[in-house]
Enzyme design. Structure first.
Site, PDB file in Angstrom:
ATOM      1  N   SER A  18      42.340  31.117  78.514  1.00  0.00           N
ATOM      2  CA  SER A  18      43.352  30.231  77.940  1.00  0.00           C
ATOM      3  C   SER A  18      42.817  29.149  77.014  1.00  0.00           C
ATOM      4  O   SER A  18      43.579  28.562  76.260  1.00  0.00           O
ATOM      5  CB  SER A  18      44.169  29.570  79.047  1.00  0.00           C
ATOM      6  OG  SER A  18      44.995  30.520  79.678  1.00  0.00           O
ATOM      7  N   SER A  27      46.663  29.876  76.644  1.00  0.00           N
ATOM      8  CA  SER A  27      47.768  28.935  76.679  1.00  0.00           C
ATOM      9  C   SER A  27      47.494  27.627  75.955  1.00  0.00           C
ATOM     10  O   SER A  27      48.406  26.815  75.777  1.00  0.00           O
ATOM     11  CB  SER A  27      48.116  28.635  78.147  1.00  0.00           C
ATOM     12  OG  SER A  27      47.009  28.047  78.822  1.00  0.00           O
ATOM     13  N   LYS A  64      46.862  19.361  76.564  1.00  0.00           N
ATOM     14  CA  LYS A  64      47.997  20.253  76.775  1.00  0.00           C
ATOM     15  C   LYS A  64      49.152  19.550  77.483  1.00  0.00           C
ATOM     16  O   LYS A  64      48.929  18.737  78.382  1.00  0.00           O
ATOM     17  CB  LYS A  64      47.558  21.456  77.616  1.00  0.00           C
ATOM     18  CG  LYS A  64      46.488  22.311  76.990  1.00  0.00           C
ATOM     19  CD  LYS A  64      45.922  23.320  77.962  1.00  0.00           C
ATOM     20  CE  LYS A  64      46.915  24.397  78.334  1.00  0.00           C
ATOM     21  NZ  LYS A  64      46.279  25.513  79.045  1.00  0.00           N
TER      22      LYS A  64
END
Length: 542
Positions: free
Chosen positions: A246, A222, A147
């Site tokens: 997430s 996320s 990420k």
């Protein structure tokens, strides 16, 4: 005597009578919610003209190596059946091919990755002990992604904040460093919601990420950029983070495996503003893989040698001795009712496991699940940090009221979910005593059911991946992932193939603390039984 005999029955009649309006109310509310959800689906279906006939698809996969597990690729590289440079080149070409459709990768380091792959090949060619390499570097030569909000040295590190655009990480987050130390090669960093806060991966720096199975659908958040690249075969595996689902939400929406370990086993240093010194946080690093066999070796890498003895990851699980309990409708009124497709998925899993275990699976009802969102909302107040200050890049505190004029004129630099979060922070807090009491009660009841040999089969969420922006009308639907962050339990998000519309379905597998091995073992069995990950694009047949 006759008058006395009527006495005890009268209260029961009154109690039953008082329950009828309550039950009727919940049924009416459930019906209203069902009709509301169907209306939202219909409206967005019309907006996106999503009728299946002319749906765009990802380009065909040209090499089957792209569809192999990370463990398989590592073995082939280590045993000189294929070079790391060849593998990395293949994934780079695939990433370039799919990213214009999904916008998952937001910065690459392709040239650096190729140089590192050549170094790996040189190391292997000169090695006289390949078995030692397997132990010390289990993912040697295998490409991965992480990420953008998790620090990777010299890569973008904006968290989707406009004020941080162009910001670079000075060093690797602990989990990135450990993954690199395992021999894996970082291809680049992937898209996230602004400050990782929303059930849709979109921000004002990089834009929106699309679901590889249907571009009009969300990838969740996320870790949405991660899931999109992994399932598209633009990355062999990835690193997620998980504080409210997430890593598991995007894993579900994109049809891959996502494992949230028992809380407290992974370092958070380098995840957004986190220093790794936070106490009793719900956040965990999460594994994101196409295949269940990659979960355990990657989990060992992420938790490090100091924590491996706390788990039983190398213990062979006798599935016939596993106690299976299940829930098909948790009942939180803020959350959409679980769809028939997802209830069927739970039942399908339970029916299969009933043929594997000697203990008959049982449906359980624990009232505390009805408070999933409220308990998570309270648990978030115990996390260190200040969202309004973080939103201002820790240089200023962002005020909802001062930002409102910019929102109304369309000139705000922040996304609507971030401003919604500021609004929520102004609302009355969940009663602390009630929340602490209900959390303890829920955990106690669930642990009594699970004991040391049990797993809970639980719905991932109410339905498959929603349309872009539809999440604004269902803001609490992430709660059935988030509740297990509150409880600090290990959970594996397990894919079960695709539904009739071509979207991934799956279930969550939950166990007691430090029983991650049970979750993973059941996930491996379900992968064997139902096929697991299904490619969103066709594979060239040689």
């Amino acid at each position: 005597m006759k008058r006395k005999s009527l006495g005890p029955r009268s209260p029961r009649r009154n109690k039953a009578s008082s329950q009828r309006p309550c039950n009727f109310f919940f049924k009416v509310m459930a019906l209203i919610r069902f009709l509301f959800d169907k209306s939202i689906d219909l409206v967005f279906k019309l907006i996106y003209c999503d009728f299946g006939s002319d749906q765009k698809r990802l380009p065909q996969i040209k090499d089957k190596l792209l569809t192999e597990s990370a463990s398989s690729l590592a073995s082939k590289i280590r045993n000189r059946k294929v070079t790391s440079e060849q593998v990395v080149k293949m994934f780079i070409e695939r990433a370039k091919e799919v990213n214009p459709f999904i916008n998952g990768l937001v910065q690459d380091r392709f040239e650096e990755a190729l140089e590192e792959a050549r170094s790996v090949d040189k190391l292997i060619s000169e090695s006289t002990d390949l078995e030692a390499l397997k132990i010390s570097k289990p993912f040697l030569g295998v490409p991965f992604t992480s990420k953008e909000s998790t620090a990777a040295k010299d890569c973008n590190f904006s968290f989707g904040l406009v004020s941080r655009k162009g910001c670079k990480a000075r060093e690797d987050a602990d989990i990135v460093k450990r993954t690199k130390d395992s021999g894996a090669i970082l291809l680049g960093v992937t898209n996230v919601p602004e400050l990782n806060l929303w059930s849709e991966t979109r921000n004002n720096v990089y834009g929106q990420t699309n679901n590889p199975y249907n571009f009009s659908r969300t990838v969740g958040g996320s870790s949405g950029g991660e899931s999109s690249m992994i399932t598209s075969c633009g990355s062999a595996f990835g690193l997620g983070t998980d504080i409210g689902g997430s890593s598991r939400m995007p894993a579900f929406y994109c049809g891959i495996f996502g494992h949230k370990p028992t809380s407290g086993l992974t370092s958070s240093r380098g995840m957004t503003f986190r220093k790794g010194t936070e106490k009793n946080s719900m956040v965990s690093a999460g594994t994101m893989t196409k295949f269940a066999e990659d979960i355990t070796p990657l989990l060992k890498v992420l938790i490090g040698p100091e924590n491996i003895p706390k788990l039983q990851l190398d213990t062979e699980v006798d599935l016939s001795k596993v106690n299976v309990v299940f829930v098909d409708e948790p009942g939180d009124m803020r959350v959409s009712p679980v769809s028939n497709a997802l209830k069927t998925a739970v039942r399908k899993v339970v029916n299969h496991l009933s043929t594997v275990t000697d203990i008959e699976p049982r449906k359980i009802s624990i009232p505390g699940f009805r408070n999933s969102y409220s308990l998570w909302r309270h648990a978030m107040t115990k996390e260190e940090g200040n969202f309004a200050f973080d939103l201002g890049n820790r240089e200023r505190t962002i005020s909802l009221w001062s930002e409102l004029p910019f929102l109304l004129t369309g000139s705000t630099q922040f996304t609507l979910p971030s401003l919604m979060r500021l609004w929520d922070m102004k609302m009355p807090k969940t009663d602390k005593k009630w929340a602490e009491r209900e959390t303890s009660k829920l955990l106690k009841q669930l642990l009594e059911e699970l004991d040391t040999n049990g797993v809970l089969i639980f719905p991932s969420c109410p339905d498959t991946a929603p349309y872009h922006y539809a999440t604004f009308f269902r803001p609490y639907n992430f709660s059935y992932w988030a509740i297990f962050n509150v409880l600090n339990l290990p959970v594996t998000q397990c894919p079960l193939g695709l539904d009739k519309t071509g979207l991934p379905i799956g279930v969550q597998i939950v166990a007691a603390p430090f029983n991650d091995h049970l979750c993973i073992a059941v996930a491996q069995e379900l992968e064997r039984a139902f096929g697991g990950w299904v490619s969103p694009s066709s594979v060239f047949q040689f």
